[in-house]
Design a protein around this motif. Structure first.
Motif, PDB file in Angstrom:
ATOM      1  N   LEU A 160       0.830  -1.204   0.000  1.00  0.00           N
ATOM      2  CA  LEU A 160       0.000   0.000   0.000  1.00  0.00           C
ATOM      3  C   LEU A 160       0.866   1.255   0.000  1.00  0.00           C
ATOM      4  O   LEU A 160       0.596   2.217  -0.736  1.00  0.00           O
ATOM      5  CB  LEU A 160      -0.921   0.001   1.227  1.00  0.00           C
ATOM      6  CG  LEU A 160      -1.750   1.277   1.443  1.00  0.00           C
ATOM      7  CD1 LEU A 160      -2.676   1.544   0.259  1.00  0.00           C
ATOM      8  CD2 LEU A 160      -2.537   1.189   2.749  1.00  0.00           C
ATOM      9  N   LYS A 161       1.912   1.231   0.797  1.00  0.00           N
ATOM     10  CA  LYS A 161       2.813   2.394   0.868  1.00  0.00           C
ATOM     11  C   LYS A 161       3.463   2.644  -0.493  1.00  0.00           C
ATOM     12  O   LYS A 161       3.496   3.789  -0.977  1.00  0.00           O
ATOM     13  CB  LYS A 161       3.887   2.149   1.933  1.00  0.00           C
ATOM     14  CG  LYS A 161       4.858   3.318   2.102  1.00  0.00           C
ATOM     15  CD  LYS A 161       5.886   3.013   3.180  1.00  0.00           C
ATOM     16  CE  LYS A 161       6.869   4.164   3.324  1.00  0.00           C
ATOM     17  NZ  LYS A 161       7.915   3.869   4.346  1.00  0.00           N
ATOM     18  N   ALA A 162       3.963   1.594  -1.124  1.00  0.00           N
ATOM     19  CA  ALA A 162       4.634   1.738  -2.415  1.00  0.00           C
ATOM     20  C   ALA A 162       3.668   2.248  -3.488  1.00  0.00           C
ATOM     21  O   ALA A 162       4.019   3.115  -4.297  1.00  0.00           O
ATOM     22  CB  ALA A 162       5.244   0.402  -2.843  1.00  0.00           C
ATOM     23  N   TYR A 163       2.432   1.735  -3.479  1.00  0.00           N
ATOM     24  CA  TYR A 163       1.459   2.156  -4.492  1.00  0.00           C
ATOM     25  C   TYR A 163       1.043   3.611  -4.279  1.00  0.00           C
ATOM     26  O   TYR A 163       0.926   4.378  -5.246  1.00  0.00           O
ATOM     27  CB  TYR A 163       0.235   1.239  -4.442  1.00  0.00           C
ATOM     28  CG  TYR A 163      -0.717   1.457  -5.604  1.00  0.00           C
ATOM     29  CD1 TYR A 163      -0.364   1.062  -6.886  1.00  0.00           C
ATOM     30  CD2 TYR A 163      -1.954   2.067  -5.413  1.00  0.00           C
ATOM     31  CE1 TYR A 163      -1.229   1.264  -7.964  1.00  0.00           C
ATOM     32  CE2 TYR A 163      -2.819   2.271  -6.477  1.00  0.00           C
ATOM     33  CZ  TYR A 163      -2.454   1.867  -7.748  1.00  0.00           C
ATOM     34  OH  TYR A 163      -3.307   2.084  -8.805  1.00  0.00           O
ATOM     35  N   SER A 164       0.866   4.012  -3.023  1.00  0.00           N
ATOM     36  CA  SER A 164       0.516   5.412  -2.714  1.00  0.00           C
ATOM     37  C   SER A 164       1.622   6.357  -3.149  1.00  0.00           C
ATOM     38  O   SER A 164       1.363   7.434  -3.705  1.00  0.00           O
ATOM     39  CB  SER A 164       0.244   5.567  -1.214  1.00  0.00           C
ATOM     40  OG  SER A 164      -0.825   4.759  -0.800  1.00  0.00           O
TER      41      SER A 164
END
Length: 494
Positions: A160-164
């Protein structure tokens, strides 16, 4: 006898005083905690360099002598929060080399490749209410890494962090989420783990929606939790008893996607700990009691760019922009494929019962609460999409990642009017949900082959320990082998 009791009492008091004199652990008043945590939250929102924040936090830890331990958190594939307390001095000297046995975490590494690393996410740092967590501790979230330091695929927080970050780097797009998390309050500690013996949950209150006296047990619990949430920078908005007996909900301000998902984990942790201190159990089972409303985790989501809400259009249908409606269309098109990620347990399919306002219809509506997606009344600040079919036992990182990426990249909804005219429903049991998930090309693309396979295997392992037909009553096994409740001793005896 009275003289002996007096002597014992005097000795105990003296021992306690001596103990207090020997220890000086950090205890921060709630108003100061709120200031500290809001400042840390503002740094995350402003995307201050993680290196700069790391240096600030490590300097603080070195200089603050009253801190004894740092609680480092990570979340497994199913959504269970794991916490390790590291001695502060050890952490300062070894922060770049924290390891743990991944084979001990269900759904993580195989035994022959067990070593995994923890990389501290220094911006996700919290000062803690000492009456809830104990004095002298602070908390920080972490990412799970492979031996070589690369991201571990089973860490959905990392995904989630990488996609955000990818969205923001591309064109400044920011995802905001706000969760409405319902729970039940039951009498006695560990009521869920004891269910295989008691076969019942006992309500603490039967008042219902918005109704509780200022000093009753439910209100006392809600007040304590809300105070702790405010102190941890949640920016509370409202809290109240919910529709079902002994049911509660505490709402807080929207935040960036990763912050919002972190707050779900903290919300449930705080509720469980406060309830335990009051000799109660806070339960986030989707449907622990039949015959009353279940628990949901309504996920409100919107996108913005340079401060402009991309989902708002005053002239659009229900005040939503074309982009907002396309986002909804993609979620509806993939609803059967992603249902397992949003409803992750046998028990969660009881909640999708068409009675009790169950959000089991694959459609969107501004007014119909049976729809899995609702369009709340909003303006240029608050226009959003509310996905109501998410259960509170879902992995919050997985659910936010799923809704966000599906809404942006999922297949478009069919233009076939005949399909749109008939009501479609979400799966009403976990076996159908697993089958649809396993056969979905999109789900495999969404999570990758490894996570897609592992997650389905985990869900199937729990399902196989439970009766296939749900029936009218809650069965012992669906509680006993629930991924957030599991008694490890009983699981191993199956």
């Amino acid at each position: 006898m009275a003289r002996t009791n007096h002597a014992a009492s005097t000795t105990a008091t003296a021992t306690k005083a001596a103990s207090s004199a020997l220890r000086s652990f950090l205890e921060i008043p709630y108003d100061e905690l709120e200031e500290l945590n809001l400042a840390a939250k503002a740094q995350r929102i402003a995307r201050v360099s993680p290196t700069k924040i790391r240096d600030e936090r490590m300097k603080y830890l070195r200089e603050e002598k009253r801190i004894k331990a740092v609680t480092v958190c990570f979340t497994d594939l199913e959504g269970r929060l794991h916490m390790l307390d590291y001695d502060k001095k050890f952490l300062l000297s070894s922060a770049d080399n924290l390891t743990f046995d991944g084979s001990s975490i269900r759904g993580f590494s195989a035994q022959q490749e067990s070593d995994l690393r923890l990389a501290i996410d220094w911006p996700a740092f919290y000062w803690l209410p000492s009456d809830v967590f104990g004095p002298g501790k602070v908390l920080v979230f972490s990412e799970v890494r492979e031996k070589d330091g690369s991201p571990y695929v089973g860490d959905l927080r990392g995904q989630l962090k990488a996609y955000s970050e990818k969205l923001f780097a591309k064109d400044g797009t920011v995802c905001h989420v706000a969760h409405e998390i319902e729970g039940f309050l039951f009498k006695g500690r560990d009521a869920e783990r004891a269910f295989h013996e008691t076969r019942e949950f006992n309500f603490i209150s039967t008042g219902g929606y918005y109704h509780s006296l200022p000093g009753d047990a439910l209100r006392t619990f809600i007040d304590h939790c809300a105070e702790a949430q405010r102190a941890m920078g949640f920016e509370n908005e409202k809290d109240h008893p919910e529709v079902a007996p002994s049911q509660f909900e505490m709402n807080f301000k929207y935040a960036d996607a990763l912050i919002g998902a972190d707050q779900v984990q903290l919300y449930k942790l705080l509720a469980r700990q406060v309830a335990s201190q009051l000799d109660m159990t806070a339960s986030f089972l989707p449907k622990p009691v039949t015959g009353v409303n279940g628990n949901g985790m309504h996920t409100n989501i919107s996108l913005s760019r340079k401060g402009v809400n991309l989902f708002h259009d005053k002239k659009g249908k229900d005040g939503l922009s074309k982009m907002g409606w396309e986002f909804i269309g993609r979620i509806l098109a993939s609803a059967p494929d992603i249902c397992l990620a949003l409803n992750a347990s046998v028990n969660s399919y009881r909640r999708l019962d068409p009675h009790y306002e169950a959000p089991n219809q694959i459609k969107a509506s501004a007014i119909d609460r049976g729809s899995m997606v609702r369009i709340p009344l909003g303006n240029e600040r608050s226009a959003r999409v509310e996905v109501r079919s998410v259960a509170p036992d879902a992995n919050p990182y997985m659910s936010v990642y799923t809704v966000l990426r599906t809404g942006l990249e999922g297949p478009k909804e069919s233009d076939d009017d005949s399909k749109k005219s008939r009501t479609r429903f979400l799966p009403d049991n976990i076996y159908d949900a697993i089958r649809l998930f396993k056969g979905s090309v999109f789900a495999k693309k969404l999570y990758g082959d490894v996570v897609h396979t592992k997650y389905a295997e985990l869900k199937n392992a729990s399902a196989e320990r439970c009766p296939k037909a749900l029936g009218a009553t809650v069965k012992t096994n669906e509680i006993q082998f629930h991924h957030e409740v599991t008694n490890q001793y009983l699981w191993n005896q199956f």
